[in-house]
Design a protein around this motif. Structure first.
Motif, PDB file in Angstrom:
ATOM      1  N   TRP A 204       0.810  -1.060   0.001  1.00 21.29           N
ATOM      2  CA  TRP A 204       0.154   0.029   0.044  1.00 21.29           C
ATOM      3  C   TRP A 204       0.926   1.210   0.061  1.00 21.29           C
ATOM      4  O   TRP A 204       1.880   1.266   0.674  1.00 21.29           O
ATOM      5  CB  TRP A 204      -0.865   0.084   1.207  1.00 21.29           C
ATOM      6  N   PHE A 205       0.375   2.266  -0.830  1.00 18.35           N
ATOM      7  CA  PHE A 205       0.955   3.433  -0.680  1.00 18.35           C
ATOM      8  C   PHE A 205       0.164   4.328   0.398  1.00 18.35           C
ATOM      9  O   PHE A 205      -1.016   4.515   0.493  1.00 18.35           O
ATOM     10  CB  PHE A 205       0.871   4.482  -2.131  1.00 18.35           C
ATOM     11  N   THR A 206       1.026   4.812   1.282  1.00 18.73           N
ATOM     12  CA  THR A 206       0.505   5.385   2.724  1.00 18.73           C
ATOM     13  C   THR A 206       0.447   7.014   2.308  1.00 18.73           C
ATOM     14  O   THR A 206      -0.239   7.646   3.114  1.00 18.73           O
ATOM     15  CB  THR A 206       1.279   5.060   3.951  1.00 18.73           C
ATOM     16  N   LYS A 221      -6.488  10.394  -4.838  1.00 21.85           N
ATOM     17  CA  LYS A 221      -7.525   9.474  -4.156  1.00 21.85           C
ATOM     18  C   LYS A 221      -8.701  10.258  -4.866  1.00 21.85           C
ATOM     19  O   LYS A 221      -9.815   9.285  -5.392  1.00 21.85           O
ATOM     20  CB  LYS A 221      -7.713   9.665  -2.723  1.00 21.85           C
ATOM     21  N   SER A 222      -8.989  11.633  -4.818  1.00 19.43           N
ATOM     22  CA  SER A 222     -10.126  12.334  -5.322  1.00 19.43           C
ATOM     23  C   SER A 222     -10.201  12.072  -6.961  1.00 19.43           C
ATOM     24  O   SER A 222     -11.413  11.753  -7.356  1.00 19.43           O
ATOM     25  CB  SER A 222     -10.031  13.921  -5.094  1.00 19.43           C
ATOM     26  N   VAL A 249      -8.756  -0.613  -8.983  1.00 21.73           N
ATOM     27  CA  VAL A 249      -8.196   0.137  -7.769  1.00 21.73           C
ATOM     28  C   VAL A 249      -9.224   1.147  -7.195  1.00 21.73           C
ATOM     29  O   VAL A 249      -9.592   1.152  -5.919  1.00 21.73           O
ATOM     30  CB  VAL A 249      -7.181   1.053  -8.386  1.00 21.73           C
ATOM     31  N   GLU A 250     -10.148   1.690  -8.232  1.00 24.19           N
ATOM     32  CA  GLU A 250     -11.189   2.619  -7.557  1.00 24.19           C
ATOM     33  C   GLU A 250     -11.992   1.548  -6.628  1.00 24.19           C
ATOM     34  O   GLU A 250     -12.557   2.335  -5.185  1.00 24.19           O
ATOM     35  CB  GLU A 250     -12.064   2.832  -8.723  1.00 24.19           C
ATOM     36  N   PRO A 257     -10.369   2.846   2.434  1.00 32.56           N
ATOM     37  CA  PRO A 257      -9.929   4.306   1.713  1.00 32.56           C
ATOM     38  C   PRO A 257      -8.639   4.670   2.335  1.00 32.56           C
ATOM     39  O   PRO A 257      -8.361   5.912   1.888  1.00 32.56           O
ATOM     40  CB  PRO A 257     -11.265   4.894   2.155  1.00 32.56           C
ATOM     41  N   ASP A 258      -8.157   3.996   3.416  1.00 32.80           N
ATOM     42  CA  ASP A 258      -6.935   4.745   4.003  1.00 32.80           C
ATOM     43  C   ASP A 258      -5.898   4.922   3.078  1.00 32.80           C
ATOM     44  O   ASP A 258      -5.048   5.996   3.311  1.00 32.80           O
ATOM     45  CB  ASP A 258      -6.618   3.729   5.223  1.00 32.80           C
TER      46      ASP A 258
END
Length: 446
Positions: A204-206, A221-222, A249-250, A257-258
């Motif tokens: 995951w990309f944080t 994200k948006s 991915v969506e 959603p984190d």
């Protein structure tokens, strides 16, 4: 700046032309004295190599030497960097890796689940042999391995070569994802700095920062939630399967959603959906055979026949550029940040030290200097621990020749999660891999 002597092991790969174009694109960052291709398949390599001769003559005339060979002693001499890209069993075995799990209602994919286990068990022995032999001729060479499945291969190499600090396992998938992030933001991938944790194909990309240090995570994200997400790397941009993968991915982002997920997490989070969309008679392997492989062969034939690249569609891809920039940072002590696979040793503080984790690191002439991640959340930690146990059991099974360890591994894997089904798949994979796998022993109750 020293010019490097590069060896490409797996010179007959369909990705090699993209690598050559990337070497040309990056020649100021990573100047070369010589390039050597080595492959066990002389015919396949010759076509790629003869086309490469034309490309280099036109686009890299200052290169002093280019060779291709099937002779290890010749290939492995005086190497500064070795890029390793082997596929034991070829696409023929990849197709079986994908078909057999699908037959039993499990994910059929080359690096995830049963297919990844099968591929990994074929790769381990060849990778160990390659490194042992290469070290006889070039003891100080950097070995950059991107042979799949990288997680299983990296675990085996960690055990086999614990004191060899010039082996680095890497994967270009995080970079291929970041190319799409960059497109969203109207930036170049090299302008972005990632924070990331996980295992290979399981991370995951944080956070993502621009070169000014500003977080662009919420903007990405948006955009994904409002406009969707598509591949942008030249090698996969028009591939229908990869387009579906990036669109997934969506869904992952809406459900969890984190963080921003690695695309391969779709196989572990939605295994039933992944099975439903696959066709045993038209697997990804078959699509590659009928698609990229034919395209590359035809392209090589055109270049060789015309002795020109004028009518060839040649592109630089992130796969090659990522490898080359990694090599340049190691060679010239640049301390550039890349996502690579390293032994944990406290990087992720609530994960065991001997895990091979995928995290950002500054790459120096002394090797990778990983950045601390700290504790990770319960959900991601739980997923990682199950996957890590699977990977370690697969490597245990290879070393110990233990059928039961492989059965345990498949039963743990989220793409299977069913002991009877795991046994059915394993038994059929053993039959199909008789030429490549060791003979596995079964522990019986008496």
């Amino acid at each position: 700046m020293k010019k490097q002597r590069l060896l490409v092991i797996g010179g007959g790969s369909t990705y090699t032309l993209g690598m050559v174009m990337s070497l040309i694109e990056e020649k100021k960052n990573f100047p070369l004295k010589s390039i050597t291709f080595y492959d066990t398949n002389a015919e396949r390599q010759e076509s790629i190599a003869k086309a490469t001769e034309v490309i280099l003559r036109e686009k890299y005339p200052e290169l002093e030497e280019f060779n291709y060979t099937t002779n290890k002693a010749e290939a492995y001499q005086n190497v500064d960097f070795a890029f390793v890209q082997i596929r034991t069993g070829g696409l023929e075995m990849r197709e079986k890796d994908e078909q057999i799990p699908l037959k039993y209602g499990a994910v059929g994919q080359e690096t995830c689940g049963p297919g990844g286990m099968a591929y990994g068990l074929r790769s381990i022995g060849d990778m160990i042999e390659i490194i042992n032999e290469l070290r006889q001729y070039s003891p100080d060479a950097w070995i950059l391995n991107y042979t799949n499945p990288a997680a299983i291969v990296a675990e085996a190499l960690r055990r086999e070569f614990p004191n060899d600090h010039k082996i680095l396992n890497i994967c270009d998938m995080p970079a291929a994802i970041m190319v799409s992030y960059a497109k969203i933001l109207g930036k170049e991938i090299w302008d972005l700095v990632p924070e990331y944790f996980g295992l290979n194909h399981f991370g995951w990309f944080t956070n993502i920062y621009d070169k000014d240090g500003q977080s662009v995570m919420e903007d990405i994200k948006s955009a994904i939630l409002n406009d969707g997400f598509l591949p942008e790397d030249s090698e996969i941009v028009n591939d229908p399967s990869w387009i579906k993968t990036f669109k997934q991915v969506e869904t992952m982002l809406r459900d969890f959603p984190d963080y921003l997920p690695n695309t391969y997490l779709q196989y572990y989070l939605y295994p039933s959906q992944m099975v439903e969309k696959e066709d045993q008679n038209n697997t990804r392997a078959r699509q590659v055979i009928n698609g990229r492989e034919k395209r590359v062969i035809t392209q090589c034939e055109t270049i060789i026949r015309e002795q020109s690249t004028e009518n060839a569609h040649l592109e630089v891809d992130i796969h090659g550029c990522y490898m080359i920039r990694v090599a340049a940072s190691l060679a010239y002590n640049r301390h550039d940040t890349f996502i690579v696979i390293v032994e944990n040793n406290g990087i992720i503080s609530n994960l065991q030290d001997d895990a091979m984790v995928e995290v950002p690191a500054a790459l120096t002439s002394q090797g990778p200097k990983p950045f601390a991640v700290g504790e990770i959340p319960t959900f991601q930690k739980g997923l990682i621990e199950g996957q890590l146990a699977y990977e370690k059991l697969v490597v245990d099974g290879w070393y110990e020749k233990d059928y039961n360890k492989l059965l345990q591994a498949l039963t743990l894997n989220r793409t299977v999660v069913d002991a009877p089904r795991a046994r059915q798949i394993l038994d059929e994979l053993i039959i199909s891999n008789q030429r490549y796998w060791p003979a596995f022993k079964t522990k019986q109750l008496v």
